[in-house]
Each structure stands twice: as C-alpha cells, then as structure tokens.
Motif scaffolding. Structure first.
Motif, PDB file in Angstrom:
ATOM      1  N   SER A  65      93.711 -26.747  10.383  1.00 44.94           N
ATOM      2  CA  SER A  65      93.513 -25.297  10.484  1.00 44.94           C
ATOM      3  C   SER A  65      93.052 -24.714   9.154  1.00 44.94           C
ATOM      4  CB  SER A  65      94.815 -24.608  10.910  1.00 44.94           C
ATOM      5  OG  SER A  65      95.225 -25.058  12.175  1.00 44.94           O
ATOM      6  N   ILE A  66      93.634 -25.192   8.072  1.00 47.79           N
ATOM      7  CA  ILE A  66      93.243 -24.724   6.741  1.00 47.79           C
ATOM      8  C   ILE A  66      91.774 -25.061   6.489  1.00 47.79           C
ATOM      9  CG2 ILE A  66      93.611 -25.041   4.255  1.00 47.79           C
ATOM     10  CD1 ILE A  66      96.630 -25.516   4.995  1.00 47.79           C
ATOM     11  N   ALA A  67      91.381 -26.289   6.816  1.00 51.41           N
ATOM     12  CA  ALA A  67      89.981 -26.702   6.613  1.00 51.41           C
ATOM     13  C   ALA A  67      89.033 -25.834   7.434  1.00 51.41           C
ATOM     14  CB  ALA A  67      89.814 -28.180   6.975  1.00 51.41           C
ATOM     15  N   TYR A  68      89.374 -25.592   8.691  1.00 51.61           N
ATOM     16  CA  TYR A  68      88.518 -24.743   9.527  1.00 51.61           C
ATOM     17  C   TYR A  68      88.386 -23.337   8.937  1.00 51.61           C
ATOM     18  CZ  TYR A  68      88.167 -27.993  13.496  1.00 51.61           C
ATOM     19  OH  TYR A  68      87.878 -29.060  14.318  1.00 51.61           O
TER      20      TYR A  68
ATOM     21  N   VAL B 104      96.393 -25.945  -0.326  1.00 51.06           N
ATOM     22  CA  VAL B 104      95.656 -27.165   0.008  1.00 51.06           C
ATOM     23  C   VAL B 104      96.376 -28.385  -0.561  1.00 51.06           C
ATOM     24  CG1 VAL B 104      93.484 -28.422  -0.378  1.00 51.06           C
ATOM     25  CG2 VAL B 104      93.439 -26.019   0.325  1.00 51.06           C
ATOM     26  N   ASP B 105      96.915 -28.265  -1.771  1.00 50.03           N
ATOM     27  CA  ASP B 105      97.682 -29.375  -2.349  1.00 50.03           C
ATOM     28  C   ASP B 105      98.899 -29.715  -1.501  1.00 50.03           C
ATOM     29  OD1 ASP B 105      95.974 -29.706  -4.506  1.00 50.03           O
ATOM     30  OD2 ASP B 105      97.198 -28.505  -5.885  1.00 50.03           O
ATOM     31  N   MET B 106      99.588 -28.699  -1.010  1.00 48.91           N
ATOM     32  CA  MET B 106     100.824 -28.910  -0.255  1.00 48.91           C
ATOM     33  C   MET B 106     100.578 -29.392   1.178  1.00 48.91           C
ATOM     34  SD  MET B 106     103.144 -25.655  -1.481  1.00 48.91           S
ATOM     35  CE  MET B 106     104.325 -25.908  -0.176  1.00 48.91           C
ATOM     36  N   TYR B 107      99.644 -28.775   1.863  1.00 51.61           N
ATOM     37  CA  TYR B 107      99.494 -29.008   3.293  1.00 51.61           C
ATOM     38  C   TYR B 107      98.220 -29.743   3.682  1.00 51.61           C
ATOM     39  CZ  TYR B 107     103.075 -25.384   3.372  1.00 51.61           C
ATOM     40  OH  TYR B 107     104.210 -24.655   3.152  1.00 51.61           O
ATOM     41  N   GLY B 108      97.284 -29.820   2.757  1.00 47.73           N
ATOM     42  CA  GLY B 108      95.986 -30.391   3.089  1.00 47.73           C
ATOM     43  C   GLY B 108      95.946 -31.902   2.974  1.00 47.73           C
ATOM     44  N   ASN B 109      94.809 -32.426   3.335  1.00 49.33           N
ATOM     45  CA  ASN B 109      94.520 -33.840   3.169  1.00 49.33           C
ATOM     46  C   ASN B 109      93.201 -33.927   2.388  1.00 49.33           C
ATOM     47  OD1 ASN B 109      92.486 -33.248   5.053  1.00 49.33           O
ATOM     48  ND2 ASN B 109      93.653 -34.090   6.762  1.00 49.33           N
TER      49      ASN B 109
ATOM     50  N   VAL C 162      86.619 -29.692   1.647  1.00 53.34           N
ATOM     51  CA  VAL C 162      86.117 -28.408   2.142  1.00 53.34           C
ATOM     52  C   VAL C 162      86.354 -27.316   1.093  1.00 53.34           C
ATOM     53  CG1 VAL C 162      86.357 -26.632   3.931  1.00 53.34           C
ATOM     54  CG2 VAL C 162      86.391 -29.051   4.569  1.00 53.34           C
ATOM     55  N   LEU C 163      87.541 -27.315   0.487  1.00 53.54           N
ATOM     56  CA  LEU C 163      87.830 -26.335  -0.558  1.00 53.54           C
ATOM     57  C   LEU C 163      86.874 -26.507  -1.738  1.00 53.54           C
ATOM     58  CD1 LEU C 163      89.538 -24.069  -1.818  1.00 53.54           C
ATOM     59  CD2 LEU C 163      91.104 -25.854  -2.641  1.00 53.54           C
TER      60      LEU C 163
END
Length: 113
Positions: A55-58, A90-95, A101-102
């Motif tokens: 969801s963050i990436a989208y 992004v550090d905490m929840y992303g991959n 993407v960020l």
C-alpha cells in the motif's frame, strides 16, 4: 473526497495491481496541473496512515503521478515537513520494492541523496 476514493482502493482483501492502477487512473485522468498539486497534501496525509509495504508503494507511485501531472518537482509544504517521517515509515514497514519506489520519487523531485 480523495480519502474516500483511496479508502475504496485500499480497504480490500487484496491489492491487485490492475485494479489499483485503474482506480488511480480514474482519480487522476481529468486533473489539471493545479488540481493535481493541490491533492498532493491529501495523498501524503493518507500515505502516513499506511503500514503495509504494498500500500505504501502504491501511494508513493500515486504521489509521483500527481507531481508529474502538476508538472513540478517542488514539494508541497506538508511533503517537505513529513519527508523524514515517510523515510522512517518505509524503513519500518517497507521492503526493497517500497524503498525503490521512494528513491524513484526522490530522484524525480531532485531530493535524492
């Protein structure tokens, strides 16, 4: 208005790329550059509430699209203020994909280090 549309996209059992892309396109297809820029803060605020990497990436991609339509790389005041919060999110929840993407968004905005 944008929050309700985003809730409709993200409050599903699964996020299929084709469905998300289609829904995003429906939101942005008629936006003027000014309207797109004015939606960035709402999109950033929505992003800050997400905890799932996909969801963050989208949302980062959606924000990138808004900047593209707006035709600017000037971050909004809220985006400027929350940039470090987004990095931590992004550090905490992303991959790795979310981080990519960020980093792409940062390059587009000229803020990559």
């Amino acid at each position: 208005m944008l929050k309700e549309q985003l809730d409709e996209i993200f409050n599903r059992d699964s996020l299929e790329e084709e469905v998300v892309s289609t829904k995003f396109y429906e939101i942005i297809k008629r936006l003027s550059p000014e309207d797109a820029y004015n939606l960035i803060d709402e999109a950033v605020a929505y992003l800050l509430g997400l905890k799932e990497s996909e969801s963050i990436a989208y949302m980062l991609e959606f924000i990138s699209s808004l900047y593209g339509i707006a035709g600017t790389n000037e971050r909004t005041e809220l985006h400027e203020l929350k940039a470090s919060v987004i990095d931590r999110q992004v550090d905490m929840y992303g991959n790795q994909f979310t981080l990519n993407v960020l980093n792409n968004l940062k390059r587009e905005l000229g803020t990559a280090k």
